[in-house]
Design an enzyme around this catalytic site. Structure first.
Site, short mmCIF file in Angstrom:
data_model
loop_
_atom_site.label_atom_id
_atom_site.label_comp_id
_atom_site.label_asym_id
_atom_site.label_seq_id
_atom_site.Cartn_x
_atom_site.Cartn_y
_atom_site.Cartn_z
CG HIS A 142 -2.28 -0.91 1.14
ND1 HIS A 142 -3.09 -0.65 0.14
CD2 HIS A 142 -2.41 -2.28 1.92
CE1 HIS A 142 -3.89 -1.83 0.12
NE2 HIS A 142 -3.67 -2.50 1.10
CG ASP A 169 -2.09 4.68 -3.32
OD1 ASP A 169 -1.30 4.10 -3.68
OD2 ASP A 169 -3.23 4.77 -2.53
#
Length: 381
Positions: A138, A168
């Site tokens: 992540h 991200d």
């Protein structure tokens, strides 16, 4: 008029067709950016899939300005239907772990054989190769290993993750978009289609390029909270106000700093800004002064100045800020207040044209507009 024709006048990417294989995180956000810029983005959702976020699809803004079709990629005919779309597309976006698209029969070789001009975008955290390529991850882990996370947070505290904006979306989505548009330009200039391998670790590392240069030149310490831009400097940081709010302070230039301490009311007693040994005392003087008034009062003091001071607003407060309101930085669409498309174009402005796509809601429409009858006739979705 079809939806594709209706959207043709909105955005510099009008006429560009994008196939997005549904996923989560940076891939959908990258496809949203393309859609905001006018591209016709068709998201391929799986029957029974949960979508990008575990929320009602009506609120999943990463799917705004898109259309959705349902295709079972594990069925006998599902891959063939997607390839029919690929044949008519300019760009494909997928965010699977390495090797998954190939197992589905939708890897780069399969798609480029069908459409040699295709720009095939791959969005991953670790990249397509390397010892961690096939492992889960992540944002927080990706920015951790690149050194970016180590710079964020107080000197006497742990590193603080900036939500998932840095990895991200900045290091991932936006680098994928850059790569897709560059490869599209190359293909339309006569070159072949190609694969764009966008890894969050690569993009996040790239974002730290200037810091690496400063460190090599001796102008940056590899220690959190001890540099000009990471909270180490007393005139670049945040300060609490009397009502528990915060003000962001950043008058790095001398003329702006002079205006700052004058308006703050400490010009006659502030320690010299160039005396590093006095930075702790300067920080204390600034902090004590800010605690004497509320955030609203300090906002009024600094509002029209060049002191480089701004209130720290919450997500709900931000749309009402006078500057953002004047520019319509946020818009209301479908009952949701949301950021408007960015950046802006003088001749081909983007817009929020469609609410977030519900899975499969646009299958018939896409079949008609793209001329892909297999979406209806042979799709076992």
């Amino acid at each position: 008029m079809t939806v594709a024709e209706e959207g043709a006048a909105s955005g510099p990417l009008a006429g560009v067709r994008v196939v997005e294989l549904a996923g989560i995180g940076p891939g959908p956000f990258a496809a949203m950016v393309l859609a905001d810029l006018g591209a016709d983005v068709v998201r391929v959702d799986r029957p029974g899939g949960a979508g990008g976020l575990r929320i009602d699809p009506d609120y999943d803004l990463a799917n705004r300005n898109k259309r959705s079709v349902l295709i079972d990629l594990k069925s006998d005919g599902g891959t063939a239907v997607v390839l029919d779309l690929v044949e008519r597309a300019d760009i494909l976006v997928e965010g699977y772990r390495p090797g998954v698209a190939e197992k589905l029969g939708l890897g780069p070789d399969d798609c480029l054989a069908r459409n040699p001009k295709l720009v095939y975008g791959r969005m991953t955290g670790w990249g397509q190769e390397g010892p961690l390529a096939r492992t889960a991850g992540h944002d927080i882990g990706y920015i951790a290993v690149t050194g970016a996370l180590s710079m964020i947070g107080a000197a006497d505290g742990p590193p603080v993750a900036p939500v998932n904006l840095l990895g991200d979306y900045a290091g991932g989505s936006l680098y994928l978009v850059i790569g897709l548009l560059a490869a599209l330009h190359h293909a339309r200039a006569g070159g072949p289609g190609q694969v764009v391998d966008a890894a969050i670790v690569d993009g996040t590392a790239h974002l730290t390029a200037v810091i690496h240069g400063m460190m090599a030149a001796g102008g940056w310490r590899d220690q959190r909270g001890s540099n000009l831009l990471d909270g180490g400097c007393p005139f670049y940081g945040t300060y609490e106000t009397a009502d528990g709010g915060y003000m962001a302070v950043g008058p790095l230039e001398r003329k702006f700093y002079a205006e700052f301490i004058e308006l703050l009311g400490i010009a006659d007693r502030a320690p010299a800004r160039d005396d590093f040994d006095s930075w702790a005392a300067l920080r204390a003087a600034i902090a004590d002064r800010f605690k004497e008034r509320t955030r609203e009062e300090w906002t009024a003091v600094f509002g029209a100045s060049d002191a480089c001071v701004a209130p720290v607003l919450s997500l709900r407060e931000a749309p009402a800020h006078p500057q953002l309101a004047a520019r319509s930085t946020f818009v209301d669409h479908g009952g949701i207040t949301q950021p408007a498309p960015a950046p802006r174009f003088s001749a081909t402005p983007g817009a929020v044209r469609r609410a977030p796509a519900r899975p499969g809601a646009d299958t018939d429409e896409v079949a008609r507009d793209w001329g892909v009858t297999s979406l209806i006739e042979g799709n076992p979705s």
